[in-house]
Design a protein around this motif. Structure first.
Motif, PDB file in Angstrom:
ATOM      1  N   LYS A  26       0.821  -1.215   0.000  1.00 51.41           N
ATOM      2  CA  LYS A  26       0.000   0.000   0.000  1.00 51.41           C
ATOM      3  C   LYS A  26       0.852   1.261   0.000  1.00 51.41           C
ATOM      4  N   LYS A  27       1.864   1.287   0.819  1.00 52.01           N
ATOM      5  CA  LYS A  27       2.704   2.481   0.932  1.00 52.01           C
ATOM      6  C   LYS A  27       3.359   2.835  -0.392  1.00 52.01           C
ATOM      7  N   VAL A  28       4.023   1.858  -0.993  1.00 55.95           N
ATOM      8  CA  VAL A  28       4.769   2.169  -2.203  1.00 55.95           C
ATOM      9  C   VAL A  28       3.849   2.399  -3.393  1.00 55.95           C
ATOM     10  N   THR A  29       2.720   1.710  -3.428  1.00 55.01           N
ATOM     11  CA  THR A  29       1.777   1.932  -4.524  1.00 55.01           C
ATOM     12  C   THR A  29       1.209   3.335  -4.465  1.00 55.01           C
ATOM     13  N   ASP A  30       0.788   3.760  -3.294  1.00 55.45           N
ATOM     14  CA  ASP A  30       0.239   5.100  -3.140  1.00 55.45           C
ATOM     15  C   ASP A  30       1.279   6.165  -3.505  1.00 55.45           C
ATOM     16  N   GLU A  31       2.521   5.922  -3.102  1.00 58.34           N
ATOM     17  CA  GLU A  31       3.574   6.894  -3.390  1.00 58.34           C
ATOM     18  C   GLU A  31       3.831   7.022  -4.887  1.00 58.34           C
ATOM     19  N   VAL A  32       3.910   5.882  -5.564  1.00 61.16           N
ATOM     20  CA  VAL A  32       4.238   5.945  -6.989  1.00 61.16           C
ATOM     21  C   VAL A  32       3.089   6.496  -7.812  1.00 61.16           C
ATOM     22  N   LEU A  33       1.850   6.227  -7.400  1.00 58.27           N
ATOM     23  CA  LEU A  33       0.716   6.799  -8.118  1.00 58.27           C
ATOM     24  C   LEU A  33       0.803   8.323  -8.112  1.00 58.27           C
ATOM     25  N   ALA A  34       1.206   8.873  -6.986  1.00 58.40           N
ATOM     26  CA  ALA A  34       1.341  10.324  -6.888  1.00 58.40           C
ATOM     27  C   ALA A  34       2.447  10.829  -7.810  1.00 58.40           C
ATOM     28  N   VAL A  35       3.552  10.083  -7.881  1.00 59.06           N
ATOM     29  CA  VAL A  35       4.678  10.486  -8.732  1.00 59.06           C
ATOM     30  C   VAL A  35       4.293  10.447 -10.202  1.00 59.06           C
ATOM     31  N   VAL A  36       3.691   9.346 -10.626  1.00 60.23           N
ATOM     32  CA  VAL A  36       3.341   9.189 -12.034  1.00 60.23           C
ATOM     33  C   VAL A  36       2.329  10.233 -12.476  1.00 60.23           C
ATOM     34  N   ARG A  37       1.365  10.530 -11.611  1.00 54.88           N
ATOM     35  CA  ARG A  37       0.354  11.529 -11.957  1.00 54.88           C
ATOM     36  C   ARG A  37       0.969  12.905 -12.181  1.00 54.88           C
ATOM     37  N   ALA A  38       2.093  13.171 -11.511  1.00 58.07           N
ATOM     38  CA  ALA A  38       2.705  14.491 -11.596  1.00 58.07           C
ATOM     39  C   ALA A  38       3.824  14.575 -12.634  1.00 58.07           C
ATOM     40  N   ASP A  39       4.200  13.428 -13.220  1.00 56.52           N
ATOM     41  CA  ASP A  39       5.344  13.409 -14.124  1.00 56.52           C
ATOM     42  C   ASP A  39       4.886  13.374 -15.575  1.00 56.52           C
ATOM     43  N   LYS A  40       4.949  14.511 -16.245  1.00 57.74           N
ATOM     44  CA  LYS A  40       4.502  14.616 -17.634  1.00 57.74           C
ATOM     45  C   LYS A  40       5.419  13.862 -18.592  1.00 57.74           C
ATOM     46  N   ASP A  41       6.705  13.771 -18.267  1.00 55.87           N
ATOM     47  CA  ASP A  41       7.632  13.047 -19.131  1.00 55.87           C
ATOM     48  C   ASP A  41       7.244  11.575 -19.231  1.00 55.87           C
ATOM     49  N   LEU A  42       6.919  10.975 -18.095  1.00 52.52           N
ATOM     50  CA  LEU A  42       6.509   9.576 -18.101  1.00 52.52           C
ATOM     51  C   LEU A  42       5.207   9.397 -18.863  1.00 52.52           C
ATOM     52  N   GLN A  43       4.273  10.290 -18.653  1.00 51.37           N
ATOM     53  CA  GLN A  43       2.979  10.207 -19.326  1.00 51.37           C
ATOM     54  C   GLN A  43       3.114  10.402 -20.832  1.00 51.37           C
ATOM     55  N   ASN A  44       4.153  11.132 -21.254  1.00 48.98           N
ATOM     56  CA  ASN A  44       4.366  11.384 -22.675  1.00 48.98           C
ATOM     57  C   ASN A  44       5.264  10.344 -23.337  1.00 48.98           C
ATOM     58  N   GLY A  45       5.604   9.269 -22.588  1.00 46.13           N
ATOM     59  CA  GLY A  45       6.334   8.170 -23.197  1.00 46.13           C
ATOM     60  C   GLY A  45       7.841   8.248 -23.142  1.00 46.13           C
ATOM     61  N   ASN A  46       8.399   8.927 -22.146  1.00 46.02           N
ATOM     62  CA  ASN A  46       9.854   9.001 -22.011  1.00 46.02           C
ATOM     63  C   ASN A  46      10.378   7.647 -21.541  1.00 46.02           C
ATOM     64  N   THR A  47      10.841   6.832 -22.493  1.00 44.85           N
ATOM     65  CA  THR A  47      11.251   5.459 -22.201  1.00 44.85           C
ATOM     66  C   THR A  47      12.456   5.393 -21.274  1.00 44.85           C
ATOM     67  N   LYS A  48      13.446   6.238 -21.527  1.00 47.61           N
ATOM     68  CA  LYS A  48      14.651   6.209 -20.704  1.00 47.61           C
ATOM     69  C   LYS A  48      14.324   6.525 -19.256  1.00 47.61           C
ATOM     70  N   LYS A  49      13.492   7.523 -19.055  1.00 43.37           N
ATOM     71  CA  LYS A  49      13.125   7.893 -17.691  1.00 43.37           C
ATOM     72  C   LYS A  49      12.342   6.772 -17.023  1.00 43.37           C
ATOM     73  N   ALA A  50      11.480   6.108 -17.798  1.00 43.35           N
ATOM     74  CA  ALA A  50      10.710   4.995 -17.255  1.00 43.35           C
ATOM     75  C   ALA A  50      11.618   3.835 -16.870  1.00 43.35           C
ATOM     76  N   ILE A  51      12.599   3.531 -17.717  1.00 42.38           N
ATOM     77  CA  ILE A  51      13.530   2.448 -17.435  1.00 42.38           C
ATOM     78  C   ILE A  51      14.349   2.758 -16.189  1.00 42.38           C
ATOM     79  N   ASP A  52      14.828   3.993 -16.093  1.00 38.50           N
ATOM     80  CA  ASP A  52      15.605   4.393 -14.916  1.00 38.50           C
ATOM     81  C   ASP A  52      14.772   4.241 -13.644  1.00 38.50           C
ATOM     82  N   LEU A  53      13.501   4.601 -13.724  1.00 40.17           N
ATOM     83  CA  LEU A  53      12.618   4.493 -12.564  1.00 40.17           C
ATOM     84  C   LEU A  53      12.433   3.035 -12.163  1.00 40.17           C
ATOM     85  N   VAL A  54      12.210   2.180 -13.149  1.00 41.68           N
ATOM     86  CA  VAL A  54      12.018   0.763 -12.860  1.00 41.68           C
ATOM     87  C   VAL A  54      13.290   0.145 -12.295  1.00 41.68           C
TER      88      VAL A  54
END
Length: 209
Positions: A32-60
């Motif tokens: 629950k803790k980590v899911t709630d935290e990441v949902l907040a991050v993803v919602r605020a990160d326009k680069d991830l939402q726009n398909g920035n693959t490198k940033k997504a890979i680094d995050l994973v």
């Protein structure tokens, strides 16, 4: 396979936070803790939402991997074949499988569409070291998908070793294709196939830049 594709889209938003004090957390609290935290991050990160693959890979790479037991995942995906492989093959298989999942997760990460997560009641007996945390993902189309995390207790905290989405197990799904490949080309053939797939995904990601 459709269920597994949905899994990768959803799974990317669960367990994507740094493992701070993860060894002290109960498994349901951790999820629950980590899911709630990441949902907040993803919602605020326009680069991830726009398909920035490198940033997504680094995050994973930095946030997902600490929460997964890739050795056990690979062993389960191979089934009986795991005991027949050499130590070197096990290392190579685990590495290629990890890379494959990272690439898949990163692609799914950019497909976020405002899903929300409901956490089911959780009970754990004293001393248990293998548990399942159940959640329900509410999609924007009104459909709900069950998403269950199987975790085992390690020295450094709880680790995910399988995920079941809408009744479909991640490791069981891969076991079928892995077994077919091993029967046709052996363990080394499976390693080569995974490596080639990973290179293809890498090239595709590079083409998006």
């Amino acid at each position: 396979m459709k269920a597994i594709r949905v899994l990768f889209t959803i799974l990317s938003f669960g367990l994507l936070s740094a493992p701070v004090f993860a060894d002290d957390m109960a498994p349901d609290v951790l999820v629950k803790k980590v899911t709630d935290e990441v949902l907040a991050v993803v919602r605020a990160d326009k680069d991830l939402q726009n398909g920035n693959t490198k940033k997504a890979i680094d995050l994973v790479e930095t946030k997902v991997l600490p929460h997964f037991n890739f050795t056990r995942m690979t062993a389960l995906a191979l089934g009986r074949e795991w005991s027949k492989t050499s130590a070197e093959q096990k290392t190579r298989l685990t590495n290629e499988f990890r890379i494959l999942l990272v690439r898949t997760y990163s692609n799914a990460l950019t497909a976020y569409k405002d899903q929300t997560v409901e956490y089911k009641p959780f009970k754990m007996q004293a001393g248990e070291t293998d548990v399942t945390v159940r959640t329900l993902v509410h999609q924007t189309n009104g459909k709900h998908i069950g998403l269950d995390y199987a975790l085992d207790k390690q020295a450094d905290g709880w680790k995910v070793y399988d995920v079941v989405v809408a009744g479909v197990s991640l490791v069981t799904n891969y076991r079928e294709s892995f077994t077919q490949e091993i029967r046709a080309n052996g363990v080394d053939g499976l390693i080569s196939t995974l490596a080639a797939k990973n290179k293809g995904l890498e090239a595709a990601a590079a083409g998006k830049k």
